[in-house]
Design a protein around this motif. Structure first.
Motif, mmCIF file in Angstrom:
data_model
loop_
_atom_site.group_PDB
_atom_site.id
_atom_site.type_symbol
_atom_site.label_atom_id
_atom_site.label_comp_id
_atom_site.label_asym_id
_atom_site.label_seq_id
_atom_site.Cartn_x
_atom_site.Cartn_y
_atom_site.Cartn_z
ATOM 1 N N MET A 1 8.601 -15.746 -4.624
ATOM 2 C CA MET A 1 7.539 -16.157 -3.731
ATOM 3 C C MET A 1 7.064 -14.933 -2.954
ATOM 4 S SD MET A 1 7.410 -19.034 -0.651
ATOM 5 C CE MET A 1 9.088 -19.407 -0.872
ATOM 6 N N THR A 2 5.750 -14.830 -2.816
ATOM 7 C CA THR A 2 5.131 -13.732 -2.089
ATOM 8 C C THR A 2 5.094 -14.051 -0.601
ATOM 9 O OG1 THR A 2 3.748 -13.193 -3.992
ATOM 10 C CG2 THR A 2 3.016 -12.387 -1.852
ATOM 11 N N THR A 3 5.476 -13.074 0.222
ATOM 12 C CA THR A 3 5.419 -13.236 1.671
ATOM 13 C C THR A 3 4.291 -12.383 2.216
ATOM 14 O OG1 THR A 3 7.786 -13.668 1.792
ATOM 15 C CG2 THR A 3 6.707 -13.000 3.831
ATOM 16 N N LEU A 4 3.311 -13.045 2.847
ATOM 17 C CA LEU A 4 2.153 -12.366 3.420
ATOM 18 C C LEU A 4 2.458 -12.054 4.873
ATOM 19 C CD1 LEU A 4 -0.435 -14.775 1.837
ATOM 20 C CD2 LEU A 4 0.122 -12.454 1.063
ATOM 21 N N THR A 5 2.414 -10.769 5.222
ATOM 22 C CA THR A 5 2.863 -10.335 6.546
ATOM 23 C C THR A 5 1.765 -9.750 7.429
ATOM 24 O OG1 THR A 5 3.474 -8.188 5.622
ATOM 25 C CG2 THR A 5 5.210 -9.879 5.745
ATOM 26 N N GLN A 6 0.572 -9.508 6.863
ATOM 27 C CA GLN A 6 -0.462 -8.897 7.695
ATOM 28 C C GLN A 6 -1.857 -9.357 7.301
ATOM 29 O OE1 GLN A 6 -0.760 -4.580 6.982
ATOM 30 N NE2 GLN A 6 0.667 -4.895 5.299
ATOM 31 N N SER A 36 -1.150 -21.900 -3.663
ATOM 32 C CA SER A 36 -2.529 -21.522 -3.946
ATOM 33 C C SER A 36 -3.157 -22.557 -4.869
ATOM 34 C CB SER A 36 -2.565 -20.138 -4.594
ATOM 35 O OG SER A 36 -2.001 -20.214 -5.890
ATOM 36 N N LEU A 37 -4.447 -22.413 -5.125
ATOM 37 C CA LEU A 37 -5.163 -23.336 -6.004
ATOM 38 C C LEU A 37 -4.562 -23.365 -7.410
ATOM 39 C CD1 LEU A 37 -8.824 -22.500 -4.916
ATOM 40 C CD2 LEU A 37 -7.462 -24.503 -4.289
ATOM 41 N N ASP A 38 -3.977 -22.243 -7.831
ATOM 42 C CA ASP A 38 -3.380 -22.196 -9.176
ATOM 43 C C ASP A 38 -1.870 -22.487 -9.160
ATOM 44 O OD1 ASP A 38 -2.381 -19.860 -8.104
ATOM 45 O OD2 ASP A 38 -3.217 -18.539 -9.628
ATOM 46 N N GLY A 39 -1.347 -23.003 -8.040
ATOM 47 C CA GLY A 39 0.049 -23.427 -7.969
ATOM 48 C C GLY A 39 1.048 -22.351 -7.606
ATOM 49 N N GLN A 40 0.590 -21.179 -7.224
ATOM 50 C CA GLN A 40 1.485 -20.080 -6.854
ATOM 51 C C GLN A 40 1.926 -20.252 -5.401
ATOM 52 O OE1 GLN A 40 -0.204 -16.353 -7.896
ATOM 53 N NE2 GLN A 40 1.626 -15.193 -7.421
ATOM 54 N N SER A 41 3.223 -20.107 -5.126
ATOM 55 C CA SER A 41 3.754 -20.245 -3.773
ATOM 56 C C SER A 41 3.617 -18.938 -3.000
ATOM 57 C CB SER A 41 5.231 -20.642 -3.813
ATOM 58 O OG SER A 41 5.357 -21.940 -4.292
ATOM 59 N N VAL A 42 3.148 -19.069 -1.758
ATOM 60 C CA VAL A 42 3.082 -17.925 -0.847
ATOM 61 C C VAL A 42 3.623 -18.382 0.503
ATOM 62 C CG1 VAL A 42 1.152 -16.772 -1.979
ATOM 63 C CG2 VAL A 42 0.703 -18.415 -0.178
ATOM 64 N N TYR A 43 4.211 -17.450 1.208
ATOM 65 C CA TYR A 43 4.763 -17.744 2.526
ATOM 66 C C TYR A 43 4.046 -16.870 3.544
ATOM 67 C CZ TYR A 43 8.032 -18.397 6.355
ATOM 68 O OH TYR A 43 8.595 -18.711 7.569
ATOM 69 N N LEU A 44 3.543 -17.498 4.617
ATOM 70 C CA LEU A 44 2.937 -16.745 5.711
ATOM 71 C C LEU A 44 4.009 -16.362 6.707
ATOM 72 C CD1 LEU A 44 -0.321 -18.685 6.646
ATOM 73 C CD2 LEU A 44 -0.048 -16.793 5.065
ATOM 74 N N GLN A 45 4.043 -15.116 7.056
ATOM 75 C CA GLN A 45 4.922 -14.609 8.102
ATOM 76 C C GLN A 45 4.078 -13.651 8.941
ATOM 77 O OE1 GLN A 45 8.626 -13.078 6.662
ATOM 78 N NE2 GLN A 45 9.310 -12.460 8.691
ATOM 79 N N LEU A 46 3.163 -14.256 9.704
ATOM 80 C CA LEU A 46 2.200 -13.508 10.500
ATOM 81 C C LEU A 46 2.589 -13.560 11.971
ATOM 82 C CD1 LEU A 46 -0.950 -14.988 8.734
ATOM 83 C CD2 LEU A 46 0.031 -12.705 8.383
ATOM 84 N N PRO A 47 2.034 -12.687 12.794
ATOM 85 C CA PRO A 47 2.333 -12.749 14.230
ATOM 86 C C PRO A 47 1.984 -14.123 14.798
ATOM 87 C CG PRO A 47 1.178 -10.716 13.690
ATOM 88 C CD PRO A 47 1.154 -11.569 12.456
ATOM 89 N N ARG A 48 2.828 -14.621 15.668
ATOM 90 C CA ARG A 48 2.596 -15.932 16.291
ATOM 91 C C ARG A 48 1.226 -15.949 16.961
ATOM 92 N NH1 ARG A 48 6.492 -18.980 14.681
ATOM 93 N NH2 ARG A 48 8.629 -18.274 14.874
ATOM 94 N N GLY A 49 0.551 -17.079 16.837
ATOM 95 C CA GLY A 49 -0.766 -17.225 17.433
ATOM 96 C C GLY A 49 -1.910 -16.770 16.546
#
Length: 144
Positions: A1-6, A36-49
């Motif tokens: 799973m991809t983690t989006l950090t920024q 995602s629309l194509d079924g790929q899992s992503v995790y958001l790990q962005l700054p709070r708020g």
């Protein structure tokens, strides 16, 4: 799973790998797992708020780029014969802390039968639709 950090502040140099369609409420989550629309899992790990907007670009630490799109969702679109009733409606909805999209010719909010009745009682035209929803972020750029 991809983690989006920024969130990127400029268009990415890398190609967009996928599009992540999110509702207005989902765009306020800074830590959450999505598909995602194509079924790929992503995790958001962005700054709070963090509040995401339609067209934003997110990136993982390894350079994977995702574009956010506003997912169409059920909404009430409110119009009036003139500007004043629409402004008054925005005032009353704001007093209730209702997430609200404000445009020159319409207001848009999440479906609510009580609020719909209030708006119709005030003589406004209310239509149920499925549209992207872009509520105001609030005076300080975040929700309550």
């Amino acid at each position: 799973m991809t983690t989006l950090t920024q969130r990127l502040t400029v268009s990415p140099q890398a190609a967009v790998a996928l599009t992540l369609a999110l509702t207005a409420e989902e765009r306020t989550r800074s830590r959450y797992r999505f598909e995602s629309l194509d079924g790929q899992s992503v995790y958001l790990q962005l700054p709070r708020g963090t509040v995401l907007r339609d067209g934003d670009f997110l990136q993982s630490d390894d350079g994977f780029v995702v574009q956010v799109s506003a997912k169409p969702e059920p909404v009430l679109t409110v119009t009036a014969e003139s500007e004043l009733p629409l402004l008054q409606a925005a005032y009353h909805l704001g007093n209730r802390h209702v997430p609200l999209e404000i445009m020159p010719t319409y207001l848009r909010l999440s479906p609510d039968p009580v609020l719909r009745a209030l708006l119709e009682h005030r003589g406004l035209h209310v239509v149920e639709e499925v549209q992207p929803f872009h509520p105001e972020a609030g005076a300080y750029g975040h929700g309550h």
